[in-house]
Design a protein around this motif. Sequence first.
Motif, short mmCIF file in Angstrom:
data_model
loop_
_atom_site.label_atom_id
_atom_site.label_comp_id
_atom_site.label_asym_id
_atom_site.label_seq_id
_atom_site.Cartn_x
_atom_site.Cartn_y
_atom_site.Cartn_z
N PRO A 47 5.99 15.51 77.49
CA PRO A 47 4.76 15.95 76.84
C PRO A 47 5.03 16.65 75.51
O PRO A 47 6.15 17.08 75.23
N VAL A 48 3.99 16.80 74.73
CA VAL A 48 4.04 17.68 73.56
C VAL A 48 3.91 19.11 74.09
O VAL A 48 3.02 19.38 74.92
N PRO A 49 4.78 20.02 73.69
CA PRO A 49 4.66 21.41 74.16
C PRO A 49 3.32 22.03 73.78
O PRO A 49 2.77 21.72 72.73
N HIS A 50 2.80 22.89 74.64
CA HIS A 50 1.58 23.65 74.34
C HIS A 50 2.00 24.94 73.65
O HIS A 50 2.37 25.90 74.32
N VAL A 51 1.96 24.96 72.34
CA VAL A 51 2.38 26.14 71.59
C VAL A 51 1.16 26.91 71.09
O VAL A 51 0.07 26.37 70.97
N ARG A 52 1.40 28.18 70.78
CA ARG A 52 0.33 29.07 70.31
C ARG A 52 0.56 29.40 68.84
O ARG A 52 1.69 29.33 68.34
N ALA A 53 -0.50 29.80 68.17
CA ALA A 53 -0.41 30.22 66.77
C ALA A 53 0.59 31.37 66.67
O ALA A 53 0.69 32.17 67.59
N PRO A 54 1.38 31.38 65.61
CA PRO A 54 1.30 30.63 64.35
C PRO A 54 1.99 29.27 64.39
O PRO A 54 2.14 28.62 63.36
N TRP A 55 2.39 28.82 65.58
CA TRP A 55 3.08 27.54 65.72
C TRP A 55 2.08 26.41 65.91
O TRP A 55 1.02 26.61 66.50
N SER A 56 2.45 25.22 65.46
CA SER A 56 1.70 24.02 65.79
C SER A 56 2.72 22.89 65.90
O SER A 56 3.76 22.90 65.23
N ILE A 57 2.43 21.96 66.79
CA ILE A 57 3.36 20.86 67.03
C ILE A 57 2.56 19.61 67.36
O ILE A 57 1.47 19.69 67.93
N ARG A 58 3.11 18.48 66.97
CA ARG A 58 2.48 17.20 67.23
C ARG A 58 3.56 16.14 67.33
O ARG A 58 4.68 16.34 66.85
N ALA A 59 3.20 15.01 67.94
CA ALA A 59 4.13 13.88 67.95
C ALA A 59 4.35 13.45 66.51
O ALA A 59 3.43 13.46 65.69
N ALA A 60 5.58 13.09 66.19
CA ALA A 60 5.90 12.63 64.84
C ALA A 60 5.19 11.32 64.56
O ALA A 60 4.93 10.52 65.47
N SER A 61 4.89 11.10 63.30
CA SER A 61 4.26 9.86 62.84
C SER A 61 5.24 9.19 61.88
O SER A 61 5.74 9.83 60.95
N GLU A 97 9.12 29.74 72.17
CA GLU A 97 7.77 29.18 72.23
C GLU A 97 7.78 27.74 72.74
O GLU A 97 6.92 27.36 73.54
N VAL A 98 8.74 26.95 72.33
CA VAL A 98 8.82 25.56 72.80
C VAL A 98 9.13 25.52 74.29
O VAL A 98 8.52 24.74 75.04
N ALA A 99 10.06 26.34 74.76
CA ALA A 99 10.37 26.37 76.20
C ALA A 99 9.13 26.78 77.00
O ALA A 99 8.77 26.13 77.99
N ARG A 100 8.47 27.83 76.57
CA ARG A 100 7.24 28.27 77.24
C ARG A 100 6.20 27.16 77.20
O ARG A 100 5.54 26.87 78.18
N GLY A 101 6.08 26.51 76.05
CA GLY A 101 5.10 25.45 75.87
C GLY A 101 5.37 24.22 76.71
O GLY A 101 4.44 23.54 77.15
N HIS A 103 11.28 7.97 77.36
CA HIS A 103 12.48 8.80 77.47
C HIS A 103 12.38 10.04 76.59
O HIS A 103 12.57 11.16 77.06
N ALA A 104 12.07 9.85 75.30
CA ALA A 104 12.05 10.96 74.35
C ALA A 104 10.80 10.89 73.49
O ALA A 104 10.26 9.81 73.23
N LEU A 105 10.33 12.05 73.05
CA LEU A 105 9.17 12.13 72.17
C LEU A 105 9.58 12.91 70.92
O LEU A 105 9.90 14.09 70.99
N PRO A 106 9.60 12.24 69.75
CA PRO A 106 9.90 12.96 68.52
C PRO A 106 8.68 13.79 68.09
O PRO A 106 7.54 13.30 68.16
N CYS A 107 8.92 15.01 67.67
CA CYS A 107 7.83 15.92 67.32
C CYS A 107 8.14 16.64 66.01
O CYS A 107 9.31 16.85 65.66
N MET A 108 7.07 17.05 65.34
CA MET A 108 7.17 17.87 64.14
C MET A 108 6.54 19.21 64.45
O MET A 108 5.41 19.28 64.97
N LEU A 109 7.25 20.28 64.11
CA LEU A 109 6.78 21.63 64.39
C LEU A 109 6.59 22.38 63.08
O LEU A 109 7.46 22.35 62.21
N ASP A 110 5.43 23.01 62.95
CA ASP A 110 5.10 23.84 61.79
C ASP A 110 4.98 25.28 62.25
O ASP A 110 4.65 25.56 63.41
N VAL A 111 5.19 26.19 61.31
CA VAL A 111 4.88 27.61 61.55
C VAL A 111 4.02 28.06 60.38
O VAL A 111 4.35 27.78 59.22
#
Length: 192
Positions: free
Chosen positions: A15-29, A131-135, A71-79
């Motif tokens: 899954p995409v991690p459930h992160v909280r502000a100020p973090w945001s994450i999404r599957a890479a495009s 945050e990613v581990a928690r998410g 197997h794997a999900l590439p993601c982009m994380l912003d702060v």
Amino acid sequence: MMAQEHRDLVVPPPPVPHVRAPWSIRAASVEEDLGRIVRWMRLPHVDAFWHQAWPEERWRAELERQLAGDHALPCMLDVEGAPLAYLEVYRVARDRLAGHYPHHPHDLGVHVAIGEPDRTGRGLGRALLREVARGLLAADPQCLRVVAEPDSRNAPSLRAFTAAGFRVVGPITLPDKPATLLAHPRSEEDLP
């Protein structure tokens, strides 16, 4: 439960991690993120341990393969709205790591590359990893632990993981590196 005992169990893709502000994450495009990922992978601080300073076409194929699989999900994380890191979230049961410890079918692993060099060495890595581990634990309630296997020679990465609450499980040898297996368990009873 040992790895071979649950090879036939069906688990969802990572899954995409459930992160909280100020973090945001999404599957890479591929369309939006390919250029940034290629640029980041060519930076010395990333290439030293990822060894994936590949041409754009190889990265395009890799991202398309990951996005089409389970197997794997590439993601982009912003702060705070600014790009910070490329992550690959993976199911341990579908990964080469599965043979290195008695994993649970829902265990998740993570690879992290902080791309912006001027944002390293500021404590963002440990905050991101926490945050990613928690998410990830929030995103998959059946996941007992989030693991990582950074290169054992990458001292800054090891410090960030342990400061983020990951526990050292021990050394492992992977085909491309000597690694340290780390785990962020849901509870102390969930340590491998």
